[in-house]
Design an enzyme around this catalytic site. Structure first.
Site, PDB file in Angstrom:
ATOM      1  N   ARG A 134      -3.627  29.892  29.430  1.00 11.79           N
ATOM      2  CA  ARG A 134      -4.106  28.532  28.452  1.00 11.79           C
ATOM      3  C   ARG A 134      -4.998  27.688  29.390  1.00 11.79           C
ATOM      4  O   ARG A 134      -4.813  26.588  29.379  1.00 11.79           O
ATOM      5  CB  ARG A 134      -2.858  27.768  27.963  1.00 11.79           C
ATOM      6  N   SER A 151       1.411  25.055  19.126  1.00  7.75           N
ATOM      7  CA  SER A 151       2.424  24.701  20.080  1.00  7.75           C
ATOM      8  C   SER A 151       1.792  23.343  20.938  1.00  7.75           C
ATOM      9  O   SER A 151       0.491  23.217  21.200  1.00  7.75           O
ATOM     10  CB  SER A 151       2.719  25.822  21.386  1.00  7.75           C
ATOM     11  N   GLU A 199      -0.497  20.820  25.526  1.00  8.06           N
ATOM     12  CA  GLU A 199      -1.489  22.101  25.524  1.00  8.06           C
ATOM     13  C   GLU A 199      -2.859  21.729  24.562  1.00  8.06           C
ATOM     14  O   GLU A 199      -4.259  22.294  25.066  1.00  8.06           O
ATOM     15  CB  GLU A 199      -1.019  23.324  24.476  1.00  8.06           C
TER      16      GLU A 199
HETATM   17  C1  FAD Z   1      -0.704  26.884  13.746  1.00  2.00           C
HETATM   18  C2  FAD Z   1      -1.116  27.019  15.103  1.00  2.00           C
HETATM   19  C3  FAD Z   1      -1.047  28.147  15.752  1.00  2.00           C
HETATM   20  C4  FAD Z   1      -1.588  28.167  17.168  1.00  2.00           C
HETATM   21  N1  FAD Z   1      -1.140  29.556  17.738  1.00  2.00           N
HETATM   22  C5  FAD Z   1      -1.978  29.551  18.907  1.00  2.00           C
HETATM   23  C6  FAD Z   1      -1.772  30.749  19.646  1.00  2.00           C
HETATM   24  O1  FAD Z   1      -0.949  31.679  19.465  1.00  2.00           O
HETATM   25  N2  FAD Z   1      -2.419  30.778  20.783  1.00  2.00           N
HETATM   26  C7  FAD Z   1      -3.249  29.998  21.277  1.00  2.00           C
HETATM   27  O2  FAD Z   1      -3.914  30.304  22.534  1.00  2.00           O
HETATM   28  N3  FAD Z   1      -3.550  28.922  20.546  1.00  2.00           N
HETATM   29  C8  FAD Z   1      -3.087  28.792  19.524  1.00  2.00           C
HETATM   30  N4  FAD Z   1      -3.264  27.706  18.861  1.00  2.00           N
HETATM   31  C9  FAD Z   1      -4.672  26.669  19.205  1.00  2.00           C
HETATM   32  C10 FAD Z   1      -5.907  27.163  18.616  1.00  2.00           C
HETATM   33  O3  FAD Z   1      -5.627  27.855  17.438  1.00  2.00           O
HETATM   34  C11 FAD Z   1      -6.695  27.690  19.855  1.00  2.00           C
HETATM   35  O4  FAD Z   1      -6.723  26.632  20.814  1.00  2.00           O
HETATM   36  C12 FAD Z   1      -8.062  27.748  19.097  1.00  2.00           C
HETATM   37  O5  FAD Z   1      -8.976  28.203  20.032  1.00  2.00           O
HETATM   38  C13 FAD Z   1      -9.052  26.328  18.859  1.00  2.00           C
HETATM   39  O6  FAD Z   1     -10.070  26.629  17.952  1.00  2.00           O
HETATM   40  P1  FAD Z   1     -10.862  25.558  17.120  1.00  2.00           P
HETATM   41  O7  FAD Z   1     -12.024  26.128  16.417  1.00  2.00           O
HETATM   42  O8  FAD Z   1      -9.815  24.655  16.259  1.00  2.00           O
HETATM   43  O9  FAD Z   1     -11.069  24.596  18.308  1.00  2.00           O
HETATM   44  P2  FAD Z   1     -11.315  22.863  18.359  1.00  2.00           P
HETATM   45  O10 FAD Z   1      -9.738  22.245  17.998  1.00  2.00           O
HETATM   46  O11 FAD Z   1     -11.992  22.262  17.331  1.00  2.00           O
HETATM   47  O12 FAD Z   1     -11.548  22.763  19.894  1.00  2.00           O
HETATM   48  C14 FAD Z   1     -10.793  22.646  20.886  1.00  2.00           C
HETATM   49  C15 FAD Z   1     -11.488  22.413  22.077  1.00  2.00           C
HETATM   50  O13 FAD Z   1     -12.614  23.361  22.422  1.00  2.00           O
HETATM   51  C16 FAD Z   1     -13.886  22.868  22.569  1.00  2.00           C
HETATM   52  N5  FAD Z   1     -14.783  23.630  21.643  1.00  2.00           N
HETATM   53  C17 FAD Z   1     -14.592  23.879  20.642  1.00  2.00           C
HETATM   54  N6  FAD Z   1     -15.588  24.931  20.125  1.00  2.00           N
HETATM   55  C18 FAD Z   1     -16.557  25.084  21.375  1.00  2.00           C
HETATM   56  C19 FAD Z   1     -17.801  25.642  21.787  1.00  2.00           C
HETATM   57  N7  FAD Z   1     -18.518  26.382  20.969  1.00  2.00           N
HETATM   58  N8  FAD Z   1     -18.224  25.507  23.123  1.00  2.00           N
HETATM   59  C20 FAD Z   1     -17.447  24.578  23.952  1.00  2.00           C
HETATM   60  N9  FAD Z   1     -16.441  23.962  23.532  1.00  2.00           N
HETATM   61  C21 FAD Z   1     -15.831  24.343  22.522  1.00  2.00           C
HETATM   62  C22 FAD Z   1     -13.626  21.315  21.723  1.00  2.00           C
HETATM   63  O14 FAD Z   1     -14.721  20.602  22.235  1.00  2.00           O
HETATM   64  C23 FAD Z   1     -12.288  21.096  22.127  1.00  2.00           C
HETATM   65  O15 FAD Z   1     -12.219  20.677  23.422  1.00  2.00           O
HETATM   66  C24 FAD Z   1      -2.593  27.316  17.530  1.00  2.00           C
HETATM   67  C25 FAD Z   1      -3.147  26.339  16.524  1.00  2.00           C
HETATM   68  C26 FAD Z   1      -2.366  25.953  15.409  1.00  2.00           C
HETATM   69  C27 FAD Z   1      -2.577  24.909  14.628  1.00  2.00           C
END
Ligand code: FAD
Length: 346
Positions: free
Chosen positions: A176, A246, A341
């Site tokens: 992570r 998480s 996280e």
């Molecule tokens: C129900 C649920 C289950 C989940 N399960 C998991 C799991 O099993 N494993 C896991 O690892 N994560 C999990 N997550 C966390 C999440 O899905 C991941 O972290 C995912 O990659 C976030 O994507 P997002 O597009 O929503 O990012 P955002 O929440 O929009 O952004 C997250 C971060 O990334 C940055 N960011 C986004 N896009 C870019 C880009 N193009 N360039 C640079 N920076 C960027 C943002 O500025 C921010 O700091 C879960 C979340 C939820 C709600």
């Protein structure tokens, strides 16, 4: 018959002032952004970054907001990533290289690869969010991580607007963790990812729940279906109950530390991890009786102690205040600090 006119994408994004971010984060935290825009092309992205520079405000690129906690209103420009496209770069009998636009939905991409019979990311099905965010915390689940398939990514530096290719090694991936949460935190934008996938690889079944129910030669589709089923049974959907998955990382301890803890807490759940041990943060939280508890509308999910839920759409400070109480309690009881996280903004 009339010719269909395809409108070119405007180079200038549309900027909206005082934008409501509640639907832009899966915790449904009520917050606003001073400015908001969507970007569908690299040129729009560069122009959006230049807009922020000119206004002397910060910028934040977001995907689906599934890993974000807005502690306060955001005083800068929130940029919604819509850079699309999936292209096969090379294909041989042994491997396939694909380039994926950062704005592609991660789960839809997994499904696309599974439909083509390409192994590599099927264990990462149903992780919410967009492809561009996947490297930020090196998304992982069911014994697989993004770092296993990422070859390189296109990175745009916010200050210089320079575009570079970053190799897997340069991303400094760990559990992570990546360089984008450390030295390069909020310093740039990921525009696309290049992934290496395999038509004939063995399925990754190290995770017991998968091993128990699948044959050794399970197809990507079988793994995909099993992961989806397990996740749907275990995790609350943010559309039904706002959450960010998480909320705490599983702490990593040495064998000596684990031995001492197990003497005191024989039921403690842990997993071997890269020479050390991951402790199940959910066990620590559950053991302290936090499951189903809530304060000011923020709670611990009744079945998943690692997931904080925000059904009453409480503000970020209340979510973080509640998390802090859990962190302090776990620290006082086990001598372990639980790291948050999701990314906290502001
Ligand atoms: C129900 C649920 C289950 C989940 N399960 C998991 C799991 O099993 N494993 C896991 O690892 N994560 C999990 N997550 C966390 C999440 O899905 C991941 O972290 C995912 O990659 C976030 O994507 P997002 O597009 O929503 O990012 P955002 O929440 O929009 O952004 C997250 C971060 O990334 C940055 N960011 C986004 N896009 C870019 C880009 N193009 N360039 C640079 N920076 C960027 C943002 O500025 C921010 O700091 C879960 C979340 C939820 C709600």
């Amino acid at each position: 018959m009339t010719n269909k006119i395809i409108e070119p994408i405007a180079t200038e994004p549309v900027f909206v002032e005082n934008y409501d971010l509640q639907s832009a984060n899966t915790l449904a935290i009520p917050a606003t952004a001073a400015y908001f825009c969507e970007v569908e092309s690299r040129q729009q992205l560069v122009n959006a970054l230049a807009f922020a520079e000119q206004k002397k405000i910060e910028s934040l690129i977001v995907g689906e907001g599934s890993n974000l906690v807005f502690a306060n209103d955001y005083q800068g420009l929130v940029i919604q990533n819509k850079l699309l496209g999936i292209h096969v770069l090379e294909q041989s009998v042994d491997e396939i290289l694909i380039r994926v636009g950062a704005g592609e939905n991660w789960h839809a991409l997994v499904e696309y690869c599974v439909d083509h019979g390409w192994y590599g990311i099927e264990n990462l099905a149903l992780i919410p969010g967009l492809a561009g965010a996947a490297p930020i915390q090196n998304i992982g689940a069911y014994g697989a991580e993004l770092k296993d398939v990422l070859v390189q990514l296109t990175y745009i530096d916010k200050a210089s607007l320079e575009t570079t290719q970053m190799s897997n090694a340069n991303c400094e991936f760990a559990y992570r963790q990546s360089v984008f949460k450390q030295r390069l935190k909020n310093k740039g934008v990921i525009a696309d990812l290049t992934l290496r996938l395999f038509p004939n690889a063995k399925p990754s079944l190290s995770y017991p729940a998968l091993r128990d129910q699948l044959p050794n030669d399970a197809s990507p589709k079988q793994v995909f279906d099993a992961v989806c089923k397990l996740r749907q049974a275990k995790l609350p959907a943010p559309s039904q109950i706002p959450n960010a998955g998480s909320f705490f990382k599983n702490p990593i301890v040495s064998s000596t530390q684990l031995g001492k803890l197990k003497e005191q807490f024989p039921g403690l759940v842990s997993f071997a991890f890269e020479g050390d041990h991951k402790i199940a943060a959910a066990w620590l939280i559950d053991h302290r009786g936090w499951k189903s508890k809530s304060i000011k509308g923020v709670g611990v999910h009744q079945d998943q102690a690692l997931v904080l839920v925000n059904p009453r759409r409480a503000k970020g400070s209340d979510v973080l205040g509640f998390a802090r109480q859990i962190q302090d309690d776990v620290q006082n009881s086990f001598g372990i600090w639980l790291e948050i996280e999701p990314i906290v903004i502001g």
